[in-house]
Design a protein around this motif. Structure first.
Motif, mmCIF file in Angstrom:
data_model
loop_
_atom_site.group_PDB
_atom_site.id
_atom_site.type_symbol
_atom_site.label_atom_id
_atom_site.label_comp_id
_atom_site.label_asym_id
_atom_site.label_seq_id
_atom_site.Cartn_x
_atom_site.Cartn_y
_atom_site.Cartn_z
ATOM 1 N N ARG A 186 16.150 5.244 22.370
ATOM 2 C CA ARG A 186 15.802 6.681 22.971
ATOM 3 C C ARG A 186 16.611 7.862 22.136
ATOM 4 O O ARG A 186 15.955 8.730 22.010
ATOM 5 C CB ARG A 186 16.219 7.029 24.371
ATOM 6 N N GLY B 193 14.983 8.549 18.951
ATOM 7 C CA GLY B 193 13.447 9.190 19.125
ATOM 8 C C GLY B 193 12.417 8.316 18.910
ATOM 9 O O GLY B 193 11.334 8.530 18.514
ATOM 10 N N THR C 231 8.950 7.590 22.535
ATOM 11 C CA THR C 231 8.295 8.950 22.231
ATOM 12 C C THR C 231 6.735 8.770 22.286
ATOM 13 O O THR C 231 6.129 7.932 22.566
ATOM 14 C CB THR C 231 8.477 9.622 20.803
ATOM 15 N N ASN C 232 5.910 9.822 21.886
ATOM 16 C CA ASN C 232 4.561 9.585 21.472
ATOM 17 C C ASN C 232 4.277 8.919 20.572
ATOM 18 O O ASN C 232 4.322 9.270 19.230
ATOM 19 C CB ASN C 232 3.868 11.077 21.575
ATOM 20 N N LEU D 7 5.797 6.470 24.885
ATOM 21 C CA LEU D 7 6.669 6.952 26.246
ATOM 22 C C LEU D 7 5.910 7.023 27.548
ATOM 23 O O LEU D 7 6.313 6.654 28.501
ATOM 24 C CB LEU D 7 7.048 8.495 26.164
#
Length: 299
Positions: A93, A96, A99-100, A226
């Motif tokens: 997390r 990053g 995420t998408n 995510l």
């Protein structure tokens, strides 16, 4: 009935409590408030320092710090007691990697399964891009036969590569037919193919000492969508060892609960996945070029 329901609780990792809190934050008619020790002012900083130190003394550095942040600062990110993958997912997390994660139509999607009927059947959907493993989707359900899951796969837009299943997919079972068929045979008959069987250890020591560390190590190369992988991520973050409250000691085996299935299918990936190099057809030109040359010398 026109009444009210009040939910007051302490975070316990990224589970249904966090989902409810997010829902309350974004839904009209709900009220949500997060009260940390720093916000309420009930404890002085000196008292908080003493409380933190007591957690570190009892549970040691990593777990003590995580429990302190969970209990006094309402941290959903802190490690659950005995959680196997919480620390690695906290790093993911922070970097990053949760995420998408877009689907790349030009690449095949491999799937990784944990099989159950009364228990949940879980599937991770992954695309390998260089040294990255991109988990673009996750599906979980229970009480259905393989026909249901074949339909789910067909309805998704993905072009599939291989389907990786644990060893119990190869076990033959009696059915309404005269010949016992394995779930692998049934699945391939429904179009879920090719299936690669992953030999999962039945010895609990191998699972804890080899397979779970393998999953921990590979998370550093993983990306997770995510939204589509939210339930699978919750399972990974909540997957933990049994804990003895009286002895204040973690057990030597995973706790079997709703987190087990999503985590087991991820372990299928961690211990079984190998990139499969597909054979390229050889053209006549390539064949001729690869043949040894015959040289003639005149005299």
């Amino acid at each position: 009935n026109g009444g009210w329901a009040i939910f007051i609780y302490t975070p316990r990792g990224n589970n249904h409590g966090r989902t409810m809190f997010r829902t309350a934050e974004s839904t009209s008619g709900w009220y949500a408030d997060l009260q940390t020790a720093a916000k309420t002012g009930i404890f002085s900083q000196k008292q908080l320092n003493q409380i933190r130190q007591s957690y570190l003394d009892i549970f040691e550095q990593d777990l003590g710090e995580a429990l302190y942040l969970q209990e006094y600062f309402c941290s959903f990110e802190s490690a659950q007691m005995g959680a196997y993958f919480a620390k690695q997912l906290m790093v993911a997390r922070a970097e990053g990697r949760i995420t998408n994660v877009p689907w790349t139509p030009s690449l095949e999607v491999d799937t990784f399964w944990d099989l159950g009927v009364d228990d949940s059947m879980t599937i991770w959907f992954m695309q390998a891009v260089g040294r990255e493993f991109r988990f673009i989707d996750y599906y979980e359900n229970s009480g259905f036969g393989l026909e249901h899951y074949a339909k789910v796969l067909k309805e998704k837009p993905y072009v599939y590569g291989n389907h990786w299943m644990p060893h119990d997919a190869a076990v033959r079972e009696m059915s309404s037919g005269t010949i016992a068929r394995s779930r692998k045979d049934v699945a391939e008959g429904l179009g879920i193919k090719p299936i690669i069987i992953v030999q999962r250890a039945t010895n609990i020591d191998i699972i804890v000492q080899v397979h779970i560390p393998a999953a921990r190590n590979i998370i550093s190369s993983c990306w997770f969508d995510l939204t589509k992988c939210a339930h699978g991520l919750s399972a990974l973050e909540g997957y933990c060892a049994d804990y003895d409250e009286e002895k204040k000691k973690l057990g030597n085996r995973p706790k079997h609960d709703w987190t087990s299935h999503g985590s087991s299918s991820f372990i299928t990936f961690a211990v079984g996945y190998k990139p499969m190099v597909k054979e390229k057809p050889i053209s006549v030109t390539d064949l001729m070029m690869s043949m040894p040359k015959l040289q003639l010398a005149g005299g």
